[in-house]
Design an enzyme around this catalytic site. Structure first.
Site, PDB file in Angstrom:
ATOM      1  N   LYS A  79       0.923  -1.190   0.042  1.00 14.85           N
ATOM      2  CA  LYS A  79       0.002   0.035   0.006  1.00 14.85           C
ATOM      3  C   LYS A  79       1.059   1.484  -0.275  1.00 14.85           C
ATOM      4  O   LYS A  79       1.885   1.212   0.659  1.00 14.85           O
ATOM      5  CB  LYS A  79      -0.987   0.051   1.243  1.00 14.85           C
ATOM      6  CG  LYS A  79      -1.859   1.101   1.220  1.00 14.85           C
ATOM      7  CD  LYS A  79      -2.843   0.970   2.676  1.00 14.85           C
ATOM      8  CE  LYS A  79      -3.669   2.188   2.660  1.00 14.85           C
ATOM      9  NZ  LYS A  79      -4.705   2.052   3.903  1.00 14.85           N
ATOM     10  N   SER A 154      -9.585   1.792   3.269  1.00 21.01           N
ATOM     11  CA  SER A 154      -8.848   2.597   2.246  1.00 21.01           C
ATOM     12  C   SER A 154      -7.659   1.914   1.551  1.00 21.01           C
ATOM     13  O   SER A 154      -7.460   2.207   0.571  1.00 21.01           O
ATOM     14  CB  SER A 154      -7.900   3.571   3.160  1.00 21.01           C
ATOM     15  OG  SER A 154      -7.263   3.105   3.961  1.00 21.01           O
ATOM     16  N   SER A 178      -9.719  -0.392   7.484  1.00 20.17           N
ATOM     17  CA  SER A 178      -9.295  -0.247   6.104  1.00 20.17           C
ATOM     18  C   SER A 178      -8.675  -1.456   5.514  1.00 20.17           C
ATOM     19  O   SER A 178      -8.073  -1.402   4.222  1.00 20.17           O
ATOM     20  CB  SER A 178      -8.077   0.857   5.896  1.00 20.17           C
ATOM     21  OG  SER A 178      -8.800   1.971   5.807  1.00 20.17           O
TER      22      SER A 178
HETATM   23  N1  GLN Z   1     -13.137   4.237   6.872  1.00 24.37           N
HETATM   24  C1  GLN Z   1     -12.310   4.546   7.991  1.00 24.37           C
HETATM   25  C2  GLN Z   1     -11.757   5.868   7.938  1.00 24.37           C
HETATM   26  O1  GLN Z   1     -12.368   6.570   6.567  1.00 24.37           O
HETATM   27  C3  GLN Z   1     -11.100   3.749   8.392  1.00 24.37           C
HETATM   28  C4  GLN Z   1      -9.892   3.966   7.393  1.00 24.37           C
HETATM   29  C5  GLN Z   1      -8.766   3.406   7.820  1.00 24.37           C
HETATM   30  O2  GLN Z   1      -8.957   2.164   8.416  1.00 24.37           O
HETATM   31  N2  GLN Z   1      -7.721   3.811   7.487  1.00 24.37           N
HETATM   32  O3  GLN Z   1     -11.360   6.508   8.630  1.00 24.37           O
END
Ligand code: GLN
Length: 480
Positions: A79, A154, A178
């Site tokens: 990532k 994400s 994410s």
């Molecule tokens: N969807 C969550 C957010 O927008 C989690 C994102 C993540 O785990 N990096 O913060």
């Protein structure tokens, strides 16, 4: 070789039998990934030079008769919030569009020490903020199972690359879901380890008390192998744990008879029917394997979304203050005064979601509101963690949905940040508590969309979690 379906074990067997060299595999994998990538936009760039170097090291070690590492020759995608020395790392942001890290993240170092071959950096929501990958400055990712739908976020690029077959394994990061949510949306395995289990050194910070690095794979065993390699104390990360790392693959022994499983009442109330049905079928399967299932309660769940979005924005507003146009970043050309330079660099560089979170976070930390929001949220976080601690006195594992619904359409939620935030309800509780949690594929909806089942266990019991998920997968999941 069926490059899109290779497993770690298969690669080891093929290398041992001399069917191909690590360098040949790297070449085939890169060619395949470059050809397939336009279908999804999962990878932002390929690291061919670095991949060939790593592959050659594996081949040379083998030629010298040395024992190959546990991930020898395995093509891995990383990532783009995880630093790779000399390979551009953008965090999905215009602001870091030209940033070339001077060092590797610990997880990356450990991957290459284990013989892995890093072939690509994957797309993600900007600074890992999002649930659909649509917040990337470099375009959205399409779900390999349904190209008009999001892959989740994400870590959408990492999940899509593994689902699509362009990488055998991938690294993602998880702050509030994410890893698990994109794994669920794309039909692959995704693990959020215990907070501190895997070093965060070299992970671009979003919300430091919640950030985790973790694996994606197409099956539980491969995911366990990857976790094995990256887990463990790292002196470069003071929050990484000293707890010894057990032999995860050795724990995939199918012994799940008598395992006590809890179903949190609060998580099954408003589930979209097909998702709920699939998870309940998954639970039936676990019962057949000899698990004992009972209902439990996690009463603070209703406050989790509010709590998470206060804490994560507060930490983000602090972490993202470093992108000031002086270090790391692309600087605005409109820099007549120092104030202009800051304002314009940040104004031009950050996308809408990052700006929203910086403002929210600054607000909840401000002198007049700190007690009302940030301090209160910290207290709620303790209650959420306590809920889990109480539950784990009665059960060994918790089964839950990952997301209330399967992958949604591109564009469906992007104009409604609150709807997007609310969709994180089942993943952020585990993140706030810092316990290990994962998504394991649990069938598909009638429209063919993958659904993941979440498994959560006690702190540092990744082994028990993986054993359960593996037994479920081995028994054919809900289809078997
Ligand atoms: N969807 C969550 C957010 O927008 C989690 C994102 C993540 O785990 N990096 O913060």
């Amino acid at each position: 070789m069926d490059i899109a379906r290779l497993t770690v074990d298969q690669i080891r067997a093929d290398l041992d039998a001399g069917r191909f060299s690590a360098e040949e595999l790297a070449r085939t994998a890169l060619r395949f990934a470059e050809g397939e990538n336009p279908k999804t936009n999962a990878c932002l760039r390929f690291s061919a030079e670095r991949a060939y170097e790593a592959a050659r090291r594996v081949d040379q070690a083998r030629a010298r008769g040395e024992k190959p590492g546990p991930l020898a020759g395995v093509p891995v995608a990383v990532k783009d919030v995880i630093l790779t020395k000399g390979v551009r790392t953008t965090a999905g942001s215009r602001l870091l569009e030209h940033y070339i890290p001077p060092y590797d993240a610990t997880a990356v170092v450990r991957l290459e020490q284990a013989g892995a071959v890093i072939i690509a950096k994957t797309n993600c929501d900007e600074f890992a903020m999002g649930s659909s990958n649509e917040n990337s400055a470099f375009g959205p990712v399409r779900n390999p199972a349904a190209p008009d739908r999001v892959p989740g976020g994400s870590s959408g690029g990492s999940a899509a690359a593994v689902a699509q077959g362009t990488a055998v394994l991938a690294l993602g990061s998880d702050t509030g879901g994410s890893i698990r949510q994109p794994a669920s949306f794309c039909g692959v395995v995704g693990i959020t380890p215990t907070y501190g289990r895997v070093s965060r050194y070299g992970l671009i910070a979003f919300a430091s008390s919640l950030d985790h690095v973790g694996p994606f794979a197409r099956n539980v065993k491969d995911a366990s192998r990857l976790l094995q390699v990256i887990a463990g104390r790292d002196e470069m990360d003071a929050t990484s744990a000293f707890a010894p790392v057990p032999d995860y693959v050795g724990m995939l022994d199918g012994k799940v008879k008598g395992v006590r499983i809890g179903l949190p009442r609060e998580y099954f109330r408003d589930l979209a029917s097909e998702t709920g049905d699939l998870i309940l079928r998954g639970v039936e399967k676990l019962k057949k394997l000899g698990c004992e299932v009972r209902e439990i309660s996690l009463p603070a769940t209703e406050y989790a979304v509010a709590c998470y979005y206060i804490i994560c924005t507060a930490e983000a507003s602090s972490n993202l203050a470093r992108y000031d146009g002086v270090r790391y970043t692309t600087r605005s050309k409109n820099d007549a005064t120092l104030a202009d330079m800051y304002r314009n660099t940040r104004g031009e560089g950050f996308g809408a979601e990052c700006k929203r979170r910086i403002m929210l976070g600054t607000y909840v930390l401000s002198a007049g509101y700190y007690d009302a929001y940030y301090r209160k949220a910290q207290k709620v976080r303790t209650l959420i963690a306590r809920d889990f601690a109480n539950a784990f006195q009665q059960v060994d594992a918790i089964i839950a949905p990952v997301s209330p619904f399967p992958a949604f359409r591109l564009g469906e939620k992007i104009d409604d940040p609150l709807a997007m935030y609310l969709s994180d309800i089942y993943t952020i509780t585990g993140s706030l508590a810092g316990i290990p949690c994962m998504s394991v594929p649990c069938g598909k909806t009638s429209a063919g969309l993958p659904v993941g089942m979440q498994v959560l266990t006690r702190h540092f019991d990744e082994g028990g979690m993986l054993r359960l998920a593996h037994a479920f997968e081995h028994a054919g999941g809900v289809e078997g």
